[in-house]
Design an enzyme around this catalytic site. Sequence first.
Site, mmCIF file in Angstrom:
data_model
loop_
_atom_site.group_PDB
_atom_site.id
_atom_site.type_symbol
_atom_site.label_atom_id
_atom_site.label_comp_id
_atom_site.label_asym_id
_atom_site.label_seq_id
_atom_site.Cartn_x
_atom_site.Cartn_y
_atom_site.Cartn_z
ATOM 1 N N TYR A 65 12.818 18.580 126.040
ATOM 2 C CA TYR A 65 13.613 19.384 125.116
ATOM 3 C C TYR A 65 13.491 18.847 123.688
ATOM 4 C CZ TYR A 65 17.803 21.083 122.701
ATOM 5 O OH TYR A 65 18.675 21.619 121.784
ATOM 6 N N ASP A 124 12.551 38.804 121.762
ATOM 7 C CA ASP A 124 11.950 37.627 122.384
ATOM 8 C C ASP A 124 11.120 36.919 121.311
ATOM 9 O OD1 ASP A 124 10.496 35.750 123.784
ATOM 10 O OD2 ASP A 124 9.715 37.151 125.275
ATOM 11 N N GLY A 148 23.680 33.812 122.482
ATOM 12 C CA GLY A 148 24.128 32.452 122.778
ATOM 13 C C GLY A 148 25.452 32.154 122.098
ATOM 14 N N LEU A 191 26.279 30.009 119.727
ATOM 15 C CA LEU A 191 26.188 29.958 118.280
ATOM 16 C C LEU A 191 25.902 31.342 117.709
ATOM 17 C CD1 LEU A 191 26.102 28.534 115.554
ATOM 18 C CD2 LEU A 191 23.709 27.915 116.034
ATOM 19 N N THR A 202 17.579 25.611 125.835
ATOM 20 C CA THR A 202 18.486 24.467 125.763
ATOM 21 C C THR A 202 18.790 23.829 127.119
ATOM 22 O OG1 THR A 202 20.409 25.950 125.861
ATOM 23 C CG2 THR A 202 19.589 25.342 123.668
#
Length: 296
Positions: free
Chosen positions: A134, A37, A12, A14, A71
């Site tokens: 979320y 995972d 990702g 970040l 996200t």
Amino acid sequence: MRLTVLVPGGSGQLGRDLAALASPAVDVVAPGSADLDVTATGQVLAAVGALADRARETGSAPVVVNAAAYTAVDAAEKDEERAFAVNADGPRVLAAACAARRVPLIHVSTDYVFSGDASAPYEPSDELGPRSAYGRTKAAGEDAVLGSGAASWVVRTGWLYGKSGSNFVKTMASLEASRDTLSVVDDQVGGPTWTADLAAGLLELASRVAGGDGPEARILHCTNAGSTSWCGFARAVFTRLGADPARVHPCTTEEFPRPAARPAYSVLSPASWKAAWLTPMRPWEEALDAYFAAAK
């Protein structure tokens, strides 16, 4: 002190910026979800065990910085089970593995755990009130980490953008090139945060934690300083592209409905970060300047 850092969610935006900070003093292992995972217990146990063994062999201190997350805010409304698996069950398994191997854990969370009804920046101790799937799943992840018995810290942030992946800045840059004007929500306020700055802050915290000098407060807020609306953020992007910011027109949330409710106000107070004697984050405008300078 040398660090060995495991970063789940390494593919990702970040995670990639955390991996980019690897140095002779900081060994960063940043597997993406295809390689680790967080919802697979066996994989998590093996990864944390390998981290602890690698740190012991190299004489370094192990730390986990969890950047793995579901996200897709709108998609989570229809797939909360999957979001819960990644955002809550995954951190629970990760924290249990860290507790078993005595590896400290830093877990990245979000401003979406708050209701957005405030009129002043949120402090870590403020009451949670997530309004979306979320937000609910991320709040559950915080509880799982902090209640695990692991040496753990939660770092909330928000409005992330970086070099990799999809984000608001990239979307606005694309729309600037393809539209004469566009309307952007002006009644949602938050703190834009460059992932490169956040990554540096997280590694600073990781170094402290690994050295046994972790902050007493277990929940910290970390965003670039200051706040703006999405419309203000879009206009700032246009300005840095050399485009006329007046081409960005304000609209209301009601005029731009989305499947998931967004917090109207999700500014996070920097007080906890500063109280922990961590390097204060620079203003979001300066970070955006640096982002565009680095992109050239």
